[in-house]
Design a protein around this motif. Structure first.
Motif, mmCIF file in Angstrom:
data_model
loop_
_atom_site.group_PDB
_atom_site.id
_atom_site.type_symbol
_atom_site.label_atom_id
_atom_site.label_comp_id
_atom_site.label_asym_id
_atom_site.label_seq_id
_atom_site.Cartn_x
_atom_site.Cartn_y
_atom_site.Cartn_z
ATOM 1 N N LEU A 118 1.381 0.483 -7.475
ATOM 2 C CA LEU A 118 1.383 0.040 -6.079
ATOM 3 C C LEU A 118 0.112 -0.736 -5.753
ATOM 4 C CD1 LEU A 118 2.911 3.181 -4.359
ATOM 5 C CD2 LEU A 118 4.038 1.046 -4.959
ATOM 6 N N GLY A 119 -1.017 -0.325 -6.329
ATOM 7 C CA GLY A 119 -2.237 -1.107 -6.165
ATOM 8 C C GLY A 119 -2.122 -2.472 -6.815
ATOM 9 N N GLY A 120 -1.503 -2.522 -7.999
ATOM 10 C CA GLY A 120 -1.296 -3.794 -8.678
ATOM 11 C C GLY A 120 -0.413 -4.732 -7.878
ATOM 12 N N LEU A 121 0.600 -4.166 -7.196
ATOM 13 C CA LEU A 121 1.453 -4.997 -6.353
ATOM 14 C C LEU A 121 0.641 -5.604 -5.209
ATOM 15 C CD1 LEU A 121 4.239 -6.038 -5.525
ATOM 16 C CD2 LEU A 121 4.582 -3.894 -4.264
ATOM 17 N N ALA A 122 -0.268 -4.813 -4.636
ATOM 18 C CA ALA A 122 -1.133 -5.338 -3.570
ATOM 19 C C ALA A 122 -2.017 -6.465 -4.097
ATOM 20 C CB ALA A 122 -1.983 -4.214 -2.987
ATOM 21 N N VAL A 123 -2.568 -6.308 -5.305
ATOM 22 C CA VAL A 123 -3.393 -7.366 -5.908
ATOM 23 C C VAL A 123 -2.560 -8.625 -6.118
ATOM 24 C CG1 VAL A 123 -4.768 -8.024 -7.909
ATOM 25 C CG2 VAL A 123 -4.904 -5.699 -7.031
ATOM 26 N N PHE A 124 -1.340 -8.455 -6.608
ATOM 27 C CA PHE A 124 -0.463 -9.598 -6.846
ATOM 28 C C PHE A 124 -0.179 -10.362 -5.553
ATOM 29 C CE2 PHE A 124 3.947 -11.252 -6.995
ATOM 30 C CZ PHE A 124 3.757 -12.240 -7.958
ATOM 31 N N LEU A 125 0.109 -9.638 -4.472
ATOM 32 C CA LEU A 125 0.404 -10.298 -3.203
ATOM 33 C C LEU A 125 -0.839 -10.992 -2.645
ATOM 34 C CD1 LEU A 125 2.694 -7.635 -1.488
ATOM 35 C CD2 LEU A 125 3.385 -9.800 -2.515
#
Length: 551
Positions: free
Chosen positions: A463-470
């Motif tokens: 979920l943190g990685g998804l935030a970084v991606f966005l």
């Protein structure tokens, strides 16, 4: 020539009265706020109301008969730990049990939603300089504050109406009382956030102050309910049972409204009076300061800088948040750990309750299943921390504070890495702290509990990685990471109670992890989730390196 507000810059204000001047442009700013929050606000409303509306059906399957509900009421009221978590049960109806189970937490979510909305459209606008630009046009001094409070009112009213309408079939009076209680609590903290925005120059600090008051309100309510003498169902249902500490907390006011248990409508008047008093205070303060300034100005830093690296700057910016989260995880872990040995007493003879806990925590012994449930909840809350910490990158960029840093010898990846270390490394510290707290409260196998907590990290990192991606690739959609984390939290919290199919549970990365302690662990889920998280972070950093910075 006209401005974005539709009036010429030199328009004469003379025909307007003093009050009209103060509120000029409110309608336009209100519509702008709704437009800016057209995604975030509906998501929050659905989360707040959806969690409330999902509870009665799940409780009906757990306690289908009046006798079982009466036994559950007696069991919960005699357990001080359960009273601290949820409050006392004021009646044995399905509605009263639903209010006990979710009422306080719905109020907390409404409060968080409200403080985010108000500060986003007041202090955050001033901090970024956008409010100063708007104020050069036909905008009154108190228009931004009014528009922000109207936006918060719209969100809370929508959530309250959905709750009242959805539960009306189980009792119109109780449904209306619960809807008003949740919406009233949200507006109470909206006006409190409006006051905090007048005292600080930082949106982050304003949010922190309001959140600290919310945390103190929860602690006061929990301490008051846990320490109530004569904690029996007869005492609570007869109108007694509320301590002075409970009445000192706004969350205690919502509890003492007693929806579905002989409603106390006069409590709504108490909440309304507090909202009006705080709103008036915010308006008075807003009229006595300049745009962009505050009553507690930021303390000047040292004459010579002490930060030599991007990582040091990231730690300086986020250390207060990290320490606050660590303290909260330690206290909560100790409390929940102390409840683990009493899990069997809490469940009693209810096979349905046992099934729900085992669906959440696995098919091991009841104590291990209870611990696994608590560990899983800590993991999902840690995901909120990671998303918040990663989005700090986006905040630094949109507020243009990143530009001076990147204008020097610091590259984008190095600048981002400082914040990401705080985000992902902080999650490790949080889960270790939660494990230590649980071990302190429970006194069991410390190694097993710590291992179970660390096992949640791959899902947290996804979920943190998804935030970084966005943030890196699609910065305008960065706020959507909140929605994803909220959906995963809802799936993990109410999914087992609703007996959702496994396909729905697998939508959350936490659904792929083994239930520890007590369950069987295998490496593939950890490896796959970690690789997914790494890929998302890599893609996000690549996007950040190649795109233009937001101006």
């Amino acid at each position: 020539m006209t401005t974005a507000l539709g009036t010429a810059p030199g328009t004469d204000f003379a025909p307007r009265t003093g009050a009209s001047r103060q509120l000029a442009g409110t309608g336009t700013l209100f519509r702008l706020a709704l437009r800016r929050d057209r995604v975030m606000m509906p998501v929050w409303i659905l989360i707040v109301s959806g969690m409330v509306l999902a509870i009665p059906g799940s409780l009906e399957s757990v306690y289908p008969t009046a006798a079982e509900r009466a036994d559950a009421m007696e069991s919960m009221n005699s357990n001080s730990s359960m009273r601290a978590m949820y409050g006392p049960v004021f009646g044995d109806s399905l509605g009263a049990l639903s209010v006990w189970r979710i009422g306080v937490y719905a109020g907390v979510l409404a409060a968080v939603m409200s403080l985010v909305i108000v500060i986003r459209h007041t202090r955050d606008e001033e901090e970024t300089g956008r409010q100063e630009m708007l104020s050069a046009s036909m905008v009154g001094r108190r228009a931004p504050l009014t528009a922000a409070l109207l936006a918060a009112f719209a969100a809370n009213a929508a959530a309250g109406l959905l709750i009242a309408a959805g539960l009306a079939g189980r009792g119109a009076a109780g449904a209306l009382a619960l809807g008003l209680g949740v919406a009233g609590t949200g507006m109470l903290f909206a006006t409190m956030a409006a006051i905090a925005a007048q005292f600080t120059e930082s949106a982050r600090l304003a949010k922190g102050l309001t959140a600290a008051v919310l945390g103190a309100a929860f602690v006061l309510r929990a301490a008051g309910d846990a320490g109530t003498e004569g904690g029996t169902s007869q005492a609570f249902s007869s109108g007694g049972g509320s301590s002075a500490l409970t009445w000192l907390s706004p969350l205690g006011w919502q509890e003492n409204l007693r929806a579905y248990a002989g409603e106390r409508w006069w409590v709504i008047a108490l909440v309304g009076a507090a909202i009006v008093a705080q709103g008036v205070g915010a308006y008075v303060l807003a009229g006595r300061r300049d745009v962009g300034m505050s009553f507690l100005p930021t303390r000047p830093g040292p004459a010579r800088g002490r930060l030599g690296t991007a990582g040091g700057l990231a730690w300086r910016l986020q250390r207060g948040s990290v320490l606050g989260w660590l303290a909260g995880f330690l206290v909560a872990g100790t409390v929940f750990g102390g409840m683990a040995d009493g899990a069997a007493d809490i469940v009693g003879d209810s096979e349905n309750t046992r099934d729900i806990i085992e669906r959440m925590g696995g098919q091991s012994g009841l104590t291990d299943a209870f611990l696994a449930t608590i560990v899983g909840m800590f993991g999902m809350i840690a995901a909120l921390y990671v998303a918040t910490s990663v989005l700090r990158l986006h905040g630094e960029e949109t507020s243009q504070r990143a530009e001076p840093v990147l204008a020097g010898a610091v590259g984008r990846l190095r600048w981002a890495a400082g914040h990401l270390v705080i985000a992902f490394g902080g999650a490790v510290l949080l889960m270790l702290t939660a494990g230590l707290g649980i071990a302190l409260g429970h006194g069991g196998d410390t190694g097993a509990v710590l291992g179970a907590c660390l096992a949640q990290l791959p899902a947290v990192w996804v979920l943190g990685g998804l935030a970084v991606f966005l943030v890196g690739a699609f910065p305008k959609a960065a706020a959507a990471s909140w929605a994803v984390v909220g959906i995963c939290l809802a799936i993990g919290w109410i999914g087992p109670a609703l007996d959702l199919p496994q396909a729905a549970m697998d939508l959350s990365p936490f659904g792929h992890l083994p239930k520890l302690p007590g369950g069987d662990a295998s490496w593939p889920p950890f490896v796959v989730l970690t690789l997914i998280a790494a890929a998302l972070v890599g893609a996000g950093l690549a996007g950040l390196r190649r795109r233009d910075m937001i101006n």
